[in-house]
Write a protein that holds these residues in place. Structure first.
Motif, PDB file in Angstrom:
ATOM      1  N   GLN A 248       0.935  -1.087   0.081  1.00 13.30           N
ATOM      2  CA  GLN A 248      -0.123  -0.122   0.000  1.00 13.30           C
ATOM      3  C   GLN A 248       0.928   1.412   0.233  1.00 13.30           C
ATOM      4  N   GLN A 249       1.789   1.239   0.524  1.00 13.06           N
ATOM      5  CA  GLN A 249       2.824   2.444   0.668  1.00 13.06           C
ATOM      6  C   GLN A 249       3.318   2.613  -0.605  1.00 13.06           C
ATOM      7  N   TYR A 250       3.780   1.577  -1.325  1.00 13.36           N
ATOM      8  CA  TYR A 250       4.416   1.770  -2.599  1.00 13.36           C
ATOM      9  C   TYR A 250       3.371   2.277  -3.711  1.00 13.36           C
ATOM     10  N   HIS A 251       2.438   1.653  -3.455  1.00 11.61           N
ATOM     11  CA  HIS A 251       1.033   2.274  -4.333  1.00 11.61           C
ATOM     12  C   HIS A 251       1.010   3.779  -4.154  1.00 11.61           C
ATOM     13  N   LEU A 252       0.877   4.201  -3.004  1.00  9.79           N
ATOM     14  CA  LEU A 252       0.677   5.700  -2.516  1.00  9.79           C
ATOM     15  C   LEU A 252       2.035   6.486  -2.834  1.00  9.79           C
ATOM     16  N   LEU A 253       3.292   5.606  -3.318  1.00  9.49           N
ATOM     17  CA  LEU A 253       4.434   6.650  -3.668  1.00  9.49           C
ATOM     18  C   LEU A 253       4.184   7.480  -5.085  1.00  9.49           C
ATOM     19  N   LEU A 254       3.209   6.971  -5.934  1.00 12.59           N
ATOM     20  CA  LEU A 254       2.725   7.493  -7.034  1.00 12.59           C
ATOM     21  C   LEU A 254       2.516   9.074  -6.798  1.00 12.59           C
ATOM     22  N   LEU A 255       1.759   9.324  -5.918  1.00  9.37           N
ATOM     23  CA  LEU A 255       1.452  10.729  -5.676  1.00  9.37           C
ATOM     24  C   LEU A 255       2.986  11.821  -5.588  1.00  9.37           C
ATOM     25  N   PRO A 256       3.715  11.548  -4.646  1.00 12.69           N
ATOM     26  CA  PRO A 256       4.682  12.165  -4.276  1.00 12.69           C
ATOM     27  C   PRO A 256       5.691  11.981  -5.892  1.00 12.69           C
ATOM     28  N   ILE A 257       5.662  10.846  -6.529  1.00 18.97           N
ATOM     29  CA  ILE A 257       6.537  10.816  -7.772  1.00 18.97           C
ATOM     30  C   ILE A 257       5.838  11.760  -9.015  1.00 18.97           C
ATOM     31  N   PHE A 258       4.538  11.566  -8.965  1.00 22.07           N
ATOM     32  CA  PHE A 258       3.896  12.539 -10.007  1.00 22.07           C
ATOM     33  C   PHE A 258       4.039  14.150  -9.673  1.00 22.07           C
ATOM     34  N   ALA A 259       4.101  14.147  -8.230  1.00 26.60           N
ATOM     35  CA  ALA A 259       4.450  15.586  -7.924  1.00 26.60           C
ATOM     36  C   ALA A 259       5.773  16.147  -8.443  1.00 26.60           C
ATOM     37  N   SER A 260       6.857  15.176  -8.059  1.00 25.73           N
ATOM     38  CA  SER A 260       7.878  15.513  -8.483  1.00 25.73           C
ATOM     39  C   SER A 260       8.171  15.692 -10.039  1.00 25.73           C
ATOM     40  N   VAL A 261       7.598  14.908 -10.901  1.00 32.24           N
ATOM     41  CA  VAL A 261       7.767  15.090 -12.246  1.00 32.24           C
ATOM     42  C   VAL A 261       7.127  16.456 -12.837  1.00 32.24           C
ATOM     43  N   ILE A 262       5.859  16.788 -12.081  1.00 30.93           N
ATOM     44  CA  ILE A 262       5.232  17.780 -12.608  1.00 30.93           C
ATOM     45  C   ILE A 262       5.860  19.022 -12.047  1.00 30.93           C
ATOM     46  N   VAL A 263       6.232  19.273 -11.094  1.00 33.62           N
ATOM     47  CA  VAL A 263       7.006  20.238 -10.239  1.00 33.62           C
ATOM     48  C   VAL A 263       8.249  20.689 -11.184  1.00 33.62           C
ATOM     49  N   GLY A 264       8.919  19.549 -11.578  1.00 37.20           N
ATOM     50  CA  GLY A 264      10.212  19.772 -12.084  1.00 37.20           C
ATOM     51  C   GLY A 264       9.932  20.322 -13.654  1.00 37.20           C
ATOM     52  N   GLY A 265       8.794  19.895 -14.171  1.00 38.07           N
ATOM     53  CA  GLY A 265       8.548  20.083 -15.644  1.00 38.07           C
ATOM     54  C   GLY A 265       8.336  18.797 -16.327  1.00 38.07           C
ATOM     55  N   ILE A 319       0.955  16.952   1.397  1.00 33.97           N
ATOM     56  CA  ILE A 319       2.078  17.937   0.993  1.00 33.97           C
ATOM     57  C   ILE A 319       2.424  17.788  -0.561  1.00 33.97           C
ATOM     58  N   SER A 320       2.551  16.535  -1.064  1.00 34.51           N
ATOM     59  CA  SER A 320       2.730  16.485  -2.333  1.00 34.51           C
ATOM     60  C   SER A 320       1.608  17.014  -3.114  1.00 34.51           C
ATOM     61  N   PHE A 321       0.460  16.803  -2.646  1.00 36.74           N
ATOM     62  CA  PHE A 321      -0.948  17.290  -3.223  1.00 36.74           C
ATOM     63  C   PHE A 321      -0.835  18.685  -3.362  1.00 36.74           C
ATOM     64  N   VAL A 322      -0.569  19.243  -2.376  1.00 38.64           N
ATOM     65  CA  VAL A 322      -0.516  20.766  -2.246  1.00 38.64           C
ATOM     66  C   VAL A 322       0.230  21.185  -3.202  1.00 38.64           C
ATOM     67  N   ILE A 323       1.565  20.822  -3.319  1.00 42.47           N
ATOM     68  CA  ILE A 323       2.675  21.164  -4.182  1.00 42.47           C
ATOM     69  C   ILE A 323       2.021  21.059  -5.553  1.00 42.47           C
ATOM     70  N   LEU A 324       1.621  19.725  -6.079  1.00 39.00           N
ATOM     71  CA  LEU A 324       0.809  19.528  -7.239  1.00 39.00           C
ATOM     72  C   LEU A 324       0.001  20.609  -7.766  1.00 39.00           C
ATOM     73  N   VAL A 325      -0.929  20.848  -6.936  1.00 40.83           N
ATOM     74  CA  VAL A 325      -2.009  21.682  -7.319  1.00 40.83           C
ATOM     75  C   VAL A 325      -1.456  23.326  -7.480  1.00 40.83           C
ATOM     76  N   THR A 326      -0.601  23.528  -6.564  1.00 39.56           N
ATOM     77  CA  THR A 326       0.176  24.867  -6.555  1.00 39.56           C
ATOM     78  C   THR A 326       0.560  25.369  -7.838  1.00 39.56           C
ATOM     79  N   VAL A 327       1.537  24.188  -8.257  1.00 39.53           N
ATOM     80  CA  VAL A 327       2.347  24.204  -9.685  1.00 39.53           C
ATOM     81  C   VAL A 327       1.454  24.275 -10.771  1.00 39.53           C
ATOM     82  N   LEU A 328       0.493  23.248 -10.961  1.00 41.29           N
ATOM     83  CA  LEU A 328      -0.488  23.553 -11.726  1.00 41.29           C
ATOM     84  C   LEU A 328      -1.293  24.827 -11.906  1.00 41.29           C
ATOM     85  N   LEU A 329      -1.429  25.200 -11.039  1.00 41.84           N
ATOM     86  CA  LEU A 329      -2.275  26.575 -11.116  1.00 41.84           C
ATOM     87  C   LEU A 329      -1.453  27.697 -11.410  1.00 41.84           C
ATOM     88  N   ILE A 330      -0.175  27.656 -10.864  1.00 44.56           N
ATOM     89  CA  ILE A 330       0.737  28.905 -10.852  1.00 44.56           C
ATOM     90  C   ILE A 330       1.879  28.710 -12.237  1.00 44.56           C
TER      91      ILE A 330
END
Lengths: 344, 234
Positions: A248-265, A319-330
């Protein structure tokens, strides 16, 4: 505990509880994020199965580790998991190539809107992969770290430096950071300098022209999956050595990983790495309890009574989720200008 | 029998028919130009010759060999090269990497061919470490051209090489094309600038609704009153 300001001990405390954990967690995320970036650039979809694929790779590592320990084939001081990673990479490669053959290739051939269809297909693969892992290994957490646990422990560090606060360097942290650096260096060398790597970039840049230049699309796709399998298995194994394995932990890693990819470009490998460290440091810094740290730095009269923890650790995925949403908005293109995800 | 021949080609996008028994051919050392109104199927002819679109009838021959059943990649390795109209470079790769990718299929040393491209387009040598997306339209066209030459092709297919460039750059590109032809390659080009293209062409095809409407040498077509009136603006 002294009542004067003590910067050195404060720094040692931060290193032990924030910097080292965030560096190793960031390295693990970076490898996962690079795998997502490769799939996005070459196969043109966001791979939702990334977290569960990491669990799959780690599962093979765990099974092989158990087998090796059972046979007594271990090397003192070195985690057995490290020895079996190459075989696990091969296993994961076979699994990924099979999934490509059974699922993704079909959608490539019929030339549909690749991202949206690929996402949907990868969600299916995600559930299947997660199911296979739980079926074989069960859903409960397990640890598979053996060998020397520390490069140096808190006690050794204290004895050596005479400091009140100790720093421990766990073997898993040391391995994570070292292996991540080596792997990233190899990946960049491969993509920038080798003919095959250049062909992959060309295919990602302009698929039709790559075909007109005689680049074989099937080969590009296969090599992509091999690289993705290596990154995925190693990221998963290192994360498991560091924090233990739980599907389950690994499944949830998807969120911080996607956040990393999107934050970085999206589509930018350097961005994925930068994003991974941004996410890992945000997570660790925001969930760390600063009480002791502030006691070292502030005069007695200002010592805090509470834990001074900004967010409880149970909310770390928020935290990942907030970073994700913020980057997508701004800044939807991310820090290092990447692409904007759309339906195509 | 010409070096590259497309005979009685019939093709459609889905159910929309585009080509109706259209034929083109080009000899080595010859420049053939396909002109015609929008939607006449000019670019489609190229796609069919390259195997990027399957013809439902007709055949494509290269040097007397039927290549109709070959894939695009196989046709490229047989000596066909193509410069598409849009997206004809790898934007986030350097000029030099673009050329290397052009020579991807070659197993021998490609550096000599890269030198040849640089001597044909000296500006590319200066910009060899720059990303293709940072170049001007005309320079990018030269990169596209150079990339296609990396396979040392015998036939060069060009889809509107002068689209969106200034008249000065257009003259430059046309003179480059003539250089390539004079070097012995067969060049087949689709052009919007019909007047200028027919001026330098050895042979011209006027395509209308996927059919050969007029065929002749460049000067014949320019001097044909009907072609002038309909396609060259009087």
């Amino acid at each position: 505990m002294s009542d004067s300001i003590d910067i050195i001990n404060a720094f040692a405390l931060m290193t032990n509880f924030v910097i080292l954990p965030a560096l190793s967690y960031g390295s693990q995320l970076a490898l996962g994020a690079l795998a997502v970036t490769l799939v996005y650039s070459i196969l043109r979809f966001s791979n939702f199965a990334q977290g569960d694929s990491m669990a799959f790779g780690t599962m093979i590592v765990i099974l092989l580790t158990g087998f090796m320990i059972g046979k007594g084939w271990t090397i003192t001081g070195i985690p057995t998991a490290l020895l079996v990673i190459p075989i696990a990479v091969i296993g994961t490669s076979i699994y990924m190539l099979t999934m490509d053959r059974l699922v993704y290739r079909h959608y490539r051939r019929i030339k549909v809107k690749q991202n949206i269809v690929g996402i949907t297909a990868s969600i299916g693969v995600m559930f299947i992969t997660g199911g296979i892992v739980r079926f074989i290994l069960g859903a409960s957490p397990q640890r598979f770290e053996d060998g020397e646990r520390f490069i140096f422990s808190v006690r050794e560090f204290k004895a050596f430096t005479g400091l009140e606060q100790g720093i421990a360097l766990k073997t898993s942290q040391f391995l994570t950071i070292t292996i991540a650096i080596l792997l990233v260096a190899f990946l960049f060398y491969f993509l920038q300098k080798t003919k095959t790597g250049k062909a992959m970039r060309a295919y990602s840049d302009n698929t039709e022209l790559a075909l007109l230049s005689g680049i074989d699309p099937d080969k590009v796709v296969q090599i992509t999956w091999l690289l993705v399998a290596a990154l995925t298995t190693i990221a998963g194994a290192l994360y498991g050595l560091d924090k233990g394995f739980a599907p389950q932990q690994y499944h949830l890693l998807l969120l911080p990983i996607f956040a990393s990819v999107i934050v970085g470009g999206i589509g930018s490998p350097l961005g994925a790495i930068a994003g991974a460290f941004l996410v890992s440091f945000s997570e660790v810094l925001l969930t760390y309890a600063y009480k002791k740290f502030l006691i070292y730095l502030l005069p007695l009269s200002m010592h805090p009574n509470s834990l001074v923890q900004l967010i409880g650790t149970e909310y770390k995925y928020a935290i990942s989720f907030v970073i994700l949403v913020t980057v997508l908005l701004i800044r939807p293109t991310g820090l290092l200008k990447g692409k904007v995800i759309d339906g195509d | 029998m010409a070096y590259l021949e497309g005979t009685n080609l019939v093709a459609a996008y889905g159910v929309v028919p585009i080509l109706h028994e259209c034929s083109v051919e080009v000899e080595k050392g010859e420049l053939a130009v396909i002109v015609g109104p929008n939607g006449a199927g000019k670019s489609t002819v190229m796609r069919v010759l390259l195997g990027m679109l399957e013809a439902t009838a007709g055949e494509v021959k290269l040097d007397g060999q039927d290549i109709s059943m070959l894939s695009t990649q196989e046709r490229i390795s047989q000596g066909l090269a193509f410069v598409p109209q849009n997206k004809n470079v790898f934007p986030s790769m350097t000029v030099e990497e673009n050329l290397e990718m052009g020579g991807f299929l070659r197993l021998d040393d490609i550096n000599k061919t890269i030198e040849e491209v640089y001597s044909l387009f000296p500006i590319l040598y200066e910009k060899r470490k720059q990303l293709a997306e940072e170049l001007s339209g005309g320079q990018r066209q030269q990169v596209a051209f150079g990339r296609a030459m990396m396979t040392q092709p015998s036939v060069m297919l060009l889809d509107e090489p002068t689209a969106g460039v200034s008249p000065i750059v257009m003259d430059e590109i046309f003179s480059n094309i003539l250089d390539v032809r004079n070097a012995g390659m067969a060049v087949l080009m689709v052009e919007q600038n019909a007047q200028q293209a027919l001026n330098i062409a050895d042979k011209g095809y006027v395509l209308v609704s996927g059919r050969n409407e007029h065929t002749g040498t460049g000067s014949e077509l320019i001097n044909d009153p009907e072609v002038r009136k309909k396609f060259l603006g009087g």
